[in-house]
Design a protein around this motif. Structure first.
Motif, mmCIF file in Angstrom:
data_model
loop_
_atom_site.group_PDB
_atom_site.id
_atom_site.type_symbol
_atom_site.label_atom_id
_atom_site.label_comp_id
_atom_site.label_asym_id
_atom_site.label_seq_id
_atom_site.Cartn_x
_atom_site.Cartn_y
_atom_site.Cartn_z
ATOM 1 N N MET A 1 0.916 -1.267 0.030
ATOM 2 C CA MET A 1 0.058 -0.124 -0.079
ATOM 3 C C MET A 1 1.021 1.233 -0.143
ATOM 4 S SD MET A 1 -3.110 1.112 2.777
ATOM 5 C CE MET A 1 -2.297 0.366 4.067
ATOM 6 N N ASN A 2 0.886 2.002 -1.143
ATOM 7 C CA ASN A 2 1.505 3.311 -1.090
ATOM 8 C C ASN A 2 0.665 4.627 -0.555
ATOM 9 O OD1 ASN A 2 3.746 1.795 -2.001
ATOM 10 N ND2 ASN A 2 3.023 2.015 -4.067
ATOM 11 N N GLN A 3 -0.090 4.366 0.269
ATOM 12 C CA GLN A 3 -0.790 5.449 0.612
ATOM 13 C C GLN A 3 -0.466 6.154 2.166
ATOM 14 O OE1 GLN A 3 -4.513 3.179 0.353
ATOM 15 N NE2 GLN A 3 -4.892 3.934 -1.611
ATOM 16 N N ASN A 4 -0.213 7.236 2.361
ATOM 17 C CA ASN A 4 -0.058 7.762 3.442
ATOM 18 C C ASN A 4 -1.343 8.252 4.362
ATOM 19 O OD1 ASN A 4 2.638 8.007 3.354
ATOM 20 N ND2 ASN A 4 2.587 9.790 2.029
ATOM 21 N N ILE A 5 -1.665 7.486 5.380
ATOM 22 C CA ILE A 5 -3.127 7.685 6.162
ATOM 23 C C ILE A 5 -2.674 9.035 7.032
ATOM 24 C CG2 ILE A 5 -4.139 6.517 7.888
ATOM 25 C CD1 ILE A 5 -3.384 3.720 7.015
ATOM 26 N N ILE A 6 -3.800 9.786 6.862
ATOM 27 C CA ILE A 6 -3.798 11.205 7.644
ATOM 28 C C ILE A 6 -4.905 11.382 8.789
ATOM 29 C CG2 ILE A 6 -2.737 12.382 5.742
ATOM 30 C CD1 ILE A 6 -5.667 13.298 5.408
ATOM 31 N N SER A 7 -5.732 10.046 8.836
ATOM 32 C CA SER A 7 -6.781 10.179 9.684
ATOM 33 C C SER A 7 -6.529 8.910 10.761
ATOM 34 C CB SER A 7 -8.243 9.875 9.029
ATOM 35 O OG SER A 7 -8.387 8.681 8.485
ATOM 36 N N ASN A 8 -7.670 9.035 11.622
ATOM 37 C CA ASN A 8 -7.518 7.768 12.622
ATOM 38 C C ASN A 8 -8.141 6.537 11.515
ATOM 39 O OD1 ASN A 8 -10.161 9.180 12.103
ATOM 40 N ND2 ASN A 8 -11.104 7.539 13.644
ATOM 41 N N VAL A 9 -7.907 5.209 12.064
ATOM 42 C CA VAL A 9 -8.327 3.996 11.279
ATOM 43 C C VAL A 9 -9.434 3.374 12.225
ATOM 44 C CG1 VAL A 9 -7.680 1.675 10.509
ATOM 45 C CG2 VAL A 9 -6.050 3.605 10.390
ATOM 46 N N VAL A 10 -10.719 3.512 11.426
ATOM 47 C CA VAL A 10 -11.830 2.851 12.315
ATOM 48 C C VAL A 10 -12.255 1.461 11.630
ATOM 49 C CG1 VAL A 10 -13.341 4.096 10.740
ATOM 50 C CG2 VAL A 10 -14.131 3.615 12.988
ATOM 51 N N ALA A 12 -15.854 -1.074 11.388
ATOM 52 C CA ALA A 12 -17.078 -1.390 11.469
ATOM 53 C C ALA A 12 -17.321 -2.569 10.890
ATOM 54 C CB ALA A 12 -18.020 -0.410 10.709
ATOM 55 N N ASP A 13 -18.044 -3.732 11.776
ATOM 56 C CA ASP A 13 -18.452 -4.898 11.287
ATOM 57 C C ASP A 13 -16.928 -5.471 10.880
ATOM 58 O OD1 ASP A 13 -20.959 -4.505 11.879
ATOM 59 O OD2 ASP A 13 -21.389 -3.689 9.949
ATOM 60 N N SER A 14 -16.864 -5.992 9.571
ATOM 61 C CA SER A 14 -15.368 -6.639 9.040
ATOM 62 C C SER A 14 -14.814 -5.587 7.940
ATOM 63 C CB SER A 14 -15.583 -7.954 8.654
ATOM 64 O OG SER A 14 -16.593 -7.720 7.407
ATOM 65 N N THR A 15 -15.109 -4.064 8.143
ATOM 66 C CA THR A 15 -14.749 -3.624 7.267
ATOM 67 C C THR A 15 -13.743 -2.281 8.088
ATOM 68 O OG1 THR A 15 -16.437 -3.770 5.528
ATOM 69 C CG2 THR A 15 -14.791 -1.799 5.553
ATOM 70 N N THR A 16 -12.503 -1.920 7.586
ATOM 71 C CA THR A 16 -11.759 -0.724 8.188
ATOM 72 C C THR A 16 -11.659 0.389 7.146
ATOM 73 O OG1 THR A 16 -9.771 -0.368 9.113
ATOM 74 C CG2 THR A 16 -9.475 -1.747 7.364
ATOM 75 N N ALA A 27 -11.620 1.580 1.887
ATOM 76 C CA ALA A 27 -12.129 0.783 2.855
ATOM 77 C C ALA A 27 -11.822 -0.741 2.360
ATOM 78 C CB ALA A 27 -13.831 0.589 2.499
ATOM 79 N N TYR A 28 -11.284 -1.378 3.597
ATOM 80 C CA TYR A 28 -10.751 -2.836 3.251
ATOM 81 C C TYR A 28 -11.571 -3.645 4.015
ATOM 82 C CZ TYR A 28 -6.429 -1.257 1.083
ATOM 83 O OH TYR A 28 -5.292 -0.538 0.081
ATOM 84 N N ASP A 29 -11.450 -4.886 3.709
ATOM 85 C CA ASP A 29 -12.031 -5.962 4.228
ATOM 86 C C ASP A 29 -11.115 -6.424 5.261
ATOM 87 O OD1 ASP A 29 -12.361 -9.109 4.246
ATOM 88 O OD2 ASP A 29 -14.303 -8.260 4.200
ATOM 89 N N ILE A 30 -11.407 -6.758 6.270
ATOM 90 C CA ILE A 30 -10.620 -7.219 7.326
ATOM 91 C C ILE A 30 -9.953 -8.584 7.191
ATOM 92 C CG2 ILE A 30 -10.091 -7.819 10.052
ATOM 93 C CD1 ILE A 30 -11.909 -5.351 10.488
ATOM 94 N N GLU A 31 -10.861 -9.489 6.724
ATOM 95 C CA GLU A 31 -10.662 -10.767 6.596
ATOM 96 C C GLU A 31 -9.731 -11.085 5.554
ATOM 97 O OE1 GLU A 31 -14.086 -12.935 6.897
ATOM 98 O OE2 GLU A 31 -14.611 -12.024 8.839
ATOM 99 N N SER A 32 -10.070 -10.503 4.288
ATOM 100 C CA SER A 32 -9.001 -10.842 3.030
ATOM 101 C C SER A 32 -8.126 -9.757 2.722
ATOM 102 C CB SER A 32 -10.129 -10.674 1.797
ATOM 103 O OG SER A 32 -10.620 -9.308 1.520
ATOM 104 N N GLY A 33 -8.204 -8.819 3.550
ATOM 105 C CA GLY A 33 -7.115 -7.638 3.180
ATOM 106 C C GLY A 33 -7.048 -6.878 2.159
ATOM 107 N N GLN A 34 -8.319 -7.336 1.336
ATOM 108 C CA GLN A 34 -8.708 -6.535 -0.176
ATOM 109 C C GLN A 34 -9.132 -5.245 0.178
ATOM 110 O OE1 GLN A 34 -7.657 -8.053 -3.208
ATOM 111 N NE2 GLN A 34 -6.530 -9.268 -1.621
ATOM 112 N N GLN A 35 -8.985 -4.273 -0.887
ATOM 113 C CA GLN A 35 -9.788 -3.146 -0.714
ATOM 114 C C GLN A 35 -11.064 -3.465 -1.489
ATOM 115 O OE1 GLN A 35 -7.888 0.319 -2.451
ATOM 116 N NE2 GLN A 35 -9.511 1.461 -3.017
ATOM 117 N N ILE A 36 -12.097 -2.896 -0.712
ATOM 118 C CA ILE A 36 -13.572 -3.079 -1.323
ATOM 119 C C ILE A 36 -14.270 -1.934 -1.644
ATOM 120 C CG2 ILE A 36 -13.454 -5.273 -0.011
ATOM 121 C CD1 ILE A 36 -14.964 -4.091 2.143
ATOM 122 N N GLY A 37 -13.588 -0.516 -1.349
ATOM 123 C CA GLY A 37 -14.314 0.492 -1.748
ATOM 124 C C GLY A 37 -13.380 1.698 -1.570
#
Length: 82
Positions: A1-10, A12-16, A27-37
């Motif tokens: 991942m080449n993104q700089n995170i500037i906010s908190n990480v939250v 909800a359910d199984s999505t970060t 948005a990433y799926d916690i279980e698969s580690g895949q970006q989903i949105g």
């Protein structure tokens, strides 16, 4: 991942969710580690050094993004395809 995170990480359910320095809510799926949105915001350049804060909150289908530099709050509905 080449993104700089500037906010908190939250989680909800199984999505970060987090906001990047390119003004993208991701948005990433916690279980698969895949970006989903993602949502790309436009406007002024994000200034992480402005110290005004960038925050993400989520619960259920609702995701909120706050840009402290512009005092803008966005409310979004995230619907997972799973």
């Amino acid at each position: 991942m080449n993104q700089n995170i500037i906010s908190n990480v939250v989680v909800a359910d199984s999505t970060t969710f987090f906001l990047t320095d390119s003004a993208e809510l991701v948005a990433y799926d916690i279980e698969s580690g895949q970006q989903i949105g993602s949502v790309q915001f436009s406007g002024e350049t994000i200034l992480p050094e402005s110290n005004r804060g960038y925050f993400v909150a989520a619960g259920g289908e609702n995701v909120f993004v706050y840009f402290g530099d512009g005092r803008q709050l966005f409310a979004l509905r995230f619907l997972s395809s799973q």
